[in-house]
Design a protein around this motif. Sequence first.
Motif, PDB file in Angstrom:
ATOM      1  N   ASP A   1       0.815  -1.201   0.000  1.00 33.40           N
ATOM      2  CA  ASP A   1       0.000   0.000   0.000  1.00 33.40           C
ATOM      3  C   ASP A   1       0.849   1.252   0.000  1.00 33.40           C
ATOM      4  OD1 ASP A   1      -2.276  -1.491   0.049  1.00 33.40           O
ATOM      5  OD2 ASP A   1      -2.211  -1.731   2.230  1.00 33.40           O
ATOM      6  N   GLU A   2       2.163   1.039   0.065  1.00 29.15           N
ATOM      7  CA  GLU A   2       3.050   2.181   0.170  1.00 29.15           C
ATOM      8  C   GLU A   2       3.063   2.974  -1.130  1.00 29.15           C
ATOM      9  OE1 GLU A   2       7.755   3.005   0.989  1.00 29.15           O
ATOM     10  OE2 GLU A   2       6.947   1.010   1.365  1.00 29.15           O
ATOM     11  N   ALA A   3       2.815   4.258  -1.052  1.00 30.01           N
ATOM     12  CA  ALA A   3       2.750   5.091  -2.246  1.00 30.01           C
ATOM     13  C   ALA A   3       4.123   5.250  -2.873  1.00 30.01           C
ATOM     14  CB  ALA A   3       2.176   6.460  -1.902  1.00 30.01           C
ATOM     15  N   GLY A   4       4.156   5.206  -4.184  1.00 30.77           N
ATOM     16  CA  GLY A   4       5.394   5.494  -4.903  1.00 30.77           C
ATOM     17  C   GLY A   4       6.354   4.331  -4.996  1.00 30.77           C
ATOM     18  N   LYS A   5       6.043   3.202  -4.353  1.00 33.73           N
ATOM     19  CA  LYS A   5       6.998   2.094  -4.419  1.00 33.73           C
ATOM     20  C   LYS A   5       6.630   1.146  -5.568  1.00 33.73           C
ATOM     21  CE  LYS A   5       9.647  -0.889  -1.435  1.00 33.73           C
ATOM     22  NZ  LYS A   5       9.366  -2.291  -1.710  1.00 33.73           N
ATOM     23  N   LEU A   6       7.592   0.930  -6.463  1.00 32.69           N
ATOM     24  CA  LEU A   6       7.322   0.108  -7.645  1.00 32.69           C
ATOM     25  C   LEU A   6       8.320  -1.038  -7.744  1.00 32.69           C
ATOM     26  CD1 LEU A   6       6.809   2.937 -10.282  1.00 32.69           C
ATOM     27  CD2 LEU A   6       5.034   1.470  -9.358  1.00 32.69           C
ATOM     28  N   THR A   7       7.851  -2.172  -8.242  1.00 32.32           N
ATOM     29  CA  THR A   7       8.771  -3.274  -8.542  1.00 32.32           C
ATOM     30  C   THR A   7       8.447  -3.775  -9.945  1.00 32.32           C
ATOM     31  OG1 THR A   7       7.220  -4.788  -7.528  1.00 32.32           O
ATOM     32  CG2 THR A   7       9.110  -4.128  -6.198  1.00 32.32           C
ATOM     33  N   PRO A   8       9.429  -4.378 -10.604  1.00 23.24           N
ATOM     34  CA  PRO A   8       9.135  -5.004 -11.897  1.00 23.24           C
ATOM     35  C   PRO A   8       8.038  -6.051 -11.709  1.00 23.24           C
ATOM     36  CG  PRO A   8      11.495  -4.912 -11.538  1.00 23.24           C
ATOM     37  CD  PRO A   8      10.840  -4.454 -10.263  1.00 23.24           C
ATOM     38  N   ASN A   9       7.144  -6.121 -12.665  1.00 22.42           N
ATOM     39  CA  ASN A   9       5.956  -6.964 -12.543  1.00 22.42           C
ATOM     40  C   ASN A   9       6.299  -8.401 -12.153  1.00 22.42           C
ATOM     41  OD1 ASN A   9       3.493  -8.266 -12.919  1.00 22.42           O
ATOM     42  ND2 ASN A   9       2.913  -6.786 -14.502  1.00 22.42           N
ATOM     43  N   PRO A  10       5.872  -8.814 -10.954  1.00 24.03           N
ATOM     44  CA  PRO A  10       6.237 -10.152 -10.488  1.00 24.03           C
ATOM     45  C   PRO A  10       5.211 -11.220 -10.846  1.00 24.03           C
ATOM     46  CG  PRO A  10       5.237  -8.952  -8.700  1.00 24.03           C
ATOM     47  CD  PRO A  10       5.112  -8.085  -9.919  1.00 24.03           C
ATOM     48  N   TYR A  11       4.054 -10.832 -11.361  1.00 24.87           N
ATOM     49  CA  TYR A  11       2.958 -11.797 -11.508  1.00 24.87           C
ATOM     50  C   TYR A  11       3.203 -12.750 -12.664  1.00 24.87           C
ATOM     51  CZ  TYR A  11       0.733  -8.421  -8.451  1.00 24.87           C
ATOM     52  OH  TYR A  11       0.460  -7.592  -7.422  1.00 24.87           O
ATOM     53  N   LYS A  12       2.986 -14.027 -12.369  1.00 24.36           N
ATOM     54  CA  LYS A  12       3.168 -15.050 -13.413  1.00 24.36           C
ATOM     55  C   LYS A  12       1.828 -15.617 -13.865  1.00 24.36           C
ATOM     56  CE  LYS A  12       7.780 -15.603 -13.510  1.00 24.36           C
ATOM     57  NZ  LYS A  12       7.974 -14.138 -13.620  1.00 24.36           N
ATOM     58  N   THR A  13       0.878 -15.706 -12.914  1.00 21.54           N
ATOM     59  CA  THR A  13      -0.430 -16.256 -13.282  1.00 21.54           C
ATOM     60  C   THR A  13      -1.506 -15.239 -12.921  1.00 21.54           C
ATOM     61  OG1 THR A  13      -0.872 -17.279 -11.148  1.00 21.54           O
ATOM     62  CG2 THR A  13       0.374 -18.584 -12.734  1.00 21.54           C
ATOM     63  N   TRP A  14      -2.687 -15.439 -13.530  1.00 24.66           N
ATOM     64  CA  TRP A  14      -3.801 -14.542 -13.263  1.00 24.66           C
ATOM     65  C   TRP A  14      -4.231 -14.655 -11.807  1.00 24.66           C
ATOM     66  CZ3 TRP A  14      -4.984 -10.750 -16.398  1.00 24.66           C
ATOM     67  CH2 TRP A  14      -4.665 -10.878 -17.765  1.00 24.66           C
ATOM     68  N   LYS A  15      -4.101 -15.852 -11.230  1.00 30.42           N
ATOM     69  CA  LYS A  15      -4.509 -16.059  -9.845  1.00 30.42           C
ATOM     70  C   LYS A  15      -3.678 -15.201  -8.893  1.00 30.42           C
ATOM     71  CE  LYS A  15      -5.959 -19.910  -6.908  1.00 30.42           C
ATOM     72  NZ  LYS A  15      -7.418 -19.836  -7.160  1.00 30.42           N
ATOM     73  N   GLU A  16      -2.423 -14.999  -9.256  1.00 29.78           N
ATOM     74  CA  GLU A  16      -1.567 -14.151  -8.416  1.00 29.78           C
ATOM     75  C   GLU A  16      -2.040 -12.699  -8.453  1.00 29.78           C
ATOM     76  OE1 GLU A  16       2.573 -14.591  -9.498  1.00 29.78           O
ATOM     77  OE2 GLU A  16       2.330 -16.760  -9.674  1.00 29.78           O
ATOM     78  N   VAL A  17      -2.600 -12.296  -9.584  1.00 27.53           N
ATOM     79  CA  VAL A  17      -3.084 -10.925  -9.713  1.00 27.53           C
ATOM     80  C   VAL A  17      -4.351 -10.746  -8.883  1.00 27.53           C
ATOM     81  CG1 VAL A  17      -3.976  -9.212 -11.336  1.00 27.53           C
ATOM     82  CG2 VAL A  17      -2.103 -10.715 -12.015  1.00 27.53           C
ATOM     83  N   ASN A  18      -5.240 -11.697  -9.055  1.00 24.39           N
ATOM     84  CA  ASN A  18      -6.534 -11.603  -8.398  1.00 24.39           C
ATOM     85  C   ASN A  18      -6.973 -13.023  -8.078  1.00 24.39           C
ATOM     86  OD1 ASN A  18      -9.232 -11.392  -7.718  1.00 24.39           O
ATOM     87  ND2 ASN A  18      -9.668  -9.819  -9.268  1.00 24.39           N
TER      88      ASN A  18
END
Lengths: 355, 300, 433
Positions: free
Chosen positions: A149-166
């Motif tokens: 929830d920290e504002a401004g903190k970004l990481t390279p997209n770690p998601y591999k599957t749709w389930k990880e996203v949602n």
Amino acid sequence: MKKVLIAVFALTLGVVFGLGTGIGFASSSRDYISIVGSSTVYPFATVVAEKFGKITAFKTPKIESTGSGGGHKLFGSGVGVQYPDITNSSRRIKKSELEKAMANGVKEIVEVKIGYDGIVIANSKKGPSFQLTRKDLFLALAKNVPTGDEAGKLTPNPYKTWKEVNALLPDVKIEVLGPPPTSGTRDAFVELAMEGGADEIDWIKALAKTDKKAYQALCQTIREDGAYIEAGENDNLIVQKLSANPAALGIFGFSYLDQNTDKIQGSLVDGVSPTFEAIADGSYPVSRPLYFYVKKVHVQTIPGMKEFLAEFTSEKAWGEEGYLTDKGLIPMPEAERKLFKENVATLKPLSLGDL
Amino acid sequence: MRLLKVSKMQTVMDKGGNGGPPMPLKKMRKELVPRKERATIGQFEVENPRMSCRNVDVYYNHGEKKAINNINLDIGRNEVIAMIGPSGCGKSTFLRCLNRMNDTIDGCRVTGTITIDNKNIYGKDVDVVPLRAQVGMVFQKPNPFPKSIYDNIAYGPKIHGLVQNRDETDGLVEQSLRRAGLWKEVKDRLDQPGTGLSGGQQQRLCIARTIAVNPEVILMDEPCSALDPIATAIIEDLIDELKQDYAIAIVTHSMQQASRVSQRTAYFHLGDLIEVGPTDQIFLNPLHQLTEDYITGRFG
Amino acid sequence: MNKSENMASSAQGRQLRTMDIVNRGLARRYRAERRFKRFGLSAILLSLAFLAVLFISIFANGYTAFQQTFIQLEVFLDPLKIDKEDLGSANYQGLVRESLAKTFPAVKNRADKRKLYGMVSSGASFDLRKFVQKNRHEIGNTIRIWVPADDDVDMLIKGHILRDVPESERRMDDTQIAWVDHFQHQLRIKQEFNMTFFTGGDSREPELAGIWGAVCGSLYTLLVTLCLSFPIGVATAIYLEEFAPTNRWTDVVEVNINNLAAVPSIVFGLLGLAVFLNFFGLPRSAPLVGGLVLTLMTLPTIIIAGRASLKSVPPSIREAALGIGASKTQMVAHHVLPLAMPGMLTGTIIGMAQALGETAPLLMIGMVAFIVDIPGGFTDPATVLPVQIFLWADSPERAFLEKTSAAIMVLLLFLVIMNGLAVVLRKKFERRW
């Protein structure tokens, strides 16, 4: 052998002569309408042009599919028969493009909105059906995503599957076939789906007001680690690839879904299914208006311009039951149609202030 | 200068003779001009020559390589002069100077003077086209045009405007083929390709083609080297006949051929003209060691 | 004695050893040869297999495009609706719709009516108009006329839309299929050779789309290309090979020509845009400009082929001509050029075939366009066959898939004919010496 040589020589002379007449031709007149622009509007403009050519005595307009940007560039180069009369656009003309056109002498341009196009996210009927939100799309496809929830903190997209996203989505590898950056469909997708999804995260929405550049870079950069596959401008190809690979999702225009309902299914976005009705009434979130722009001075000089504009803006073409809807165009509400029809009839030019 | 040398040698020989009985052959051999001596010996001049070459040098590769060196030679009227010598001796190069065929070779330069009827063919105002009509050439490999026999002969006269109409052309074609001894063999198939003839016939066709333009000199560059002995004999007879009308310069590898067809013979060695003289003398009684070595088969 | 014996035996030994060594290596050499042959053969088989797959898939997708479904309509040519003085302007679409509505009187709902009217092609009204213009005495009668079916009906008849999938997953719903079955039952549906495909211009309706416009465009374009590139290419090759001195300038020219042959064709398109359109002001989308651009593209091919065939003319022929007193120009024109011509023609035809298949350079000069009217001249807007294929491949309608494959077949046929012509010309004019 000699005869052959003489014949070839004569033909060459003929061509050189033809070249002369060609140059002469260019500076005299043109008896057909020349249209350039978006490949998304192309299927609709061509239908109107063909009908127009068949029912009137005028020649069938020539339509080049150059992409929206290329169209505006050609259109705004100047006034005269060597420049196109109309450009199609799958987005509104940019202020810079209008300024440039005006600088080149194209002072009066009439803007005509013709309807809407939905961008669908679809997959093979053999695969699971997806109920996506725009936020899901942003998180699954952006190059960098916010963590926690920290504002401004970004990481390279770690998601591999749709389930990880949602957690509600199926446990399937993220694999999306979509258009390359040169495509208007891609621009619209990024703007409507990705930015729309990013806006649901409060600090990113706030960023839009403070640092527009950083906001755009965040929302509009699609990941390049193989989850998003650029499949070329050919939407048919994407459809074919989807039927071969049930796990993949594809991004393309609504008309391709409309023509292939037996093979592919559209994913729900924010709970709305990509149907004709949903796009027409605006409830489907990923839809964009389509336009064409007309040079006012050419309406007088090029034969058939008035009649062509009348055909395009007639109810039998762009109306709710017009032939353009058969080709997948989503019509505008009646009031809007009336407004633009009137604009065309009076040839009301666009001013910089309108943008 | 050269003549002087010859006479000097003759004096030497006389001295050796010492007024006594004629010198035995063996003894004469020992008196030959030594190998290292490269100046031409023998009578290179003739009276009233058709062509005459003085101090001719030829360079290849833009002057990098000197192919022939200071050649002086006359070609008489109505004679056959044979040029012999080992491979690479420059005899073909020299022959090709006589109708400026060397012009077609990139980087080839010819110095000295070559005259035909007292006119320098390397002069500035000389056009090679009429020159080559005047000095015809027959090549080592028979090279008829890939056209009919008739067209092969008629081509030269046509481009030079020697014939005005079909009848004249027909007559000239027949005449040329007759003189080349080919008429009887080909008169029924003049419209067939010249390339379909046998090797010997092809070479005679090339000779007919050359004489159709009625040249003054005919150059032959090993004309029989690709032919069998029978075809060779026919060509040699032909050369013998042709010398009544033309001056003929022939390059050959075969010493027998040279002795059979020529009146004079020139022996070339590594770019130098070593010895020139009447054919009988060159073959029976050469004056130079190198000539003797060559004709007795010690090398070459 | 002893010594000489030794020498003899050692010589013999050496000989034996040599033979042994040769024999020992022999099997290995033959193995290598067999292996090499197998590699070569498998490479050829592999490429043949790919080619077969390509052809089979194109053919399987495309052969149905040569057939077109027609529906027979009974149309009452109402004299009240057709003005005998102005036959062209009557509402023929209305007549077609009336006929359909009469065939299925039960259809009342507006949406269903739309579907019903969609059964026949929008080209039906034009066919009807043509019929009436030709047979004006039929006005007042009820006539039977075959009109093209809509592309969806066509796809159903050809089996590209499957009946056994659930209704929601089909392009055609159950009522539409029932109508088709009704027509079929009455023998009012037939499949016929698709003339429109060979005589029509482009269209957004697959059943009305044809390749003739693109074929004409290709012909005009190639004619311009041929008439410019052949003489220029041959003249350049002759000059460079026969007359130009060898110096640094000609070296530069030669290197540049060889480089041009490898330049991506889109670059020629950009050049054409800048020079022919923007500088000379020639019209966009015209075969004239397309031909000029393709000329630039094919010139290097023709020059290189021309020079190679000039080089292959044996020097003996040149010497023969020169030796007889021909000037250099006569030598070239009378002897060298005729002998080099088959090779030059082959190079030209291969260059033309290349030009026929090119789309990229034409994109920049506006020949990638939707053009319905058949071009009638060098300055009319036109497109070419490969562009037509590209445009159809990108169309959403399913029926364009088969049109695409059929157009590819036509293009391949043209290419085969051109390459065949090259072989025939070579065989016919080739001479031996």
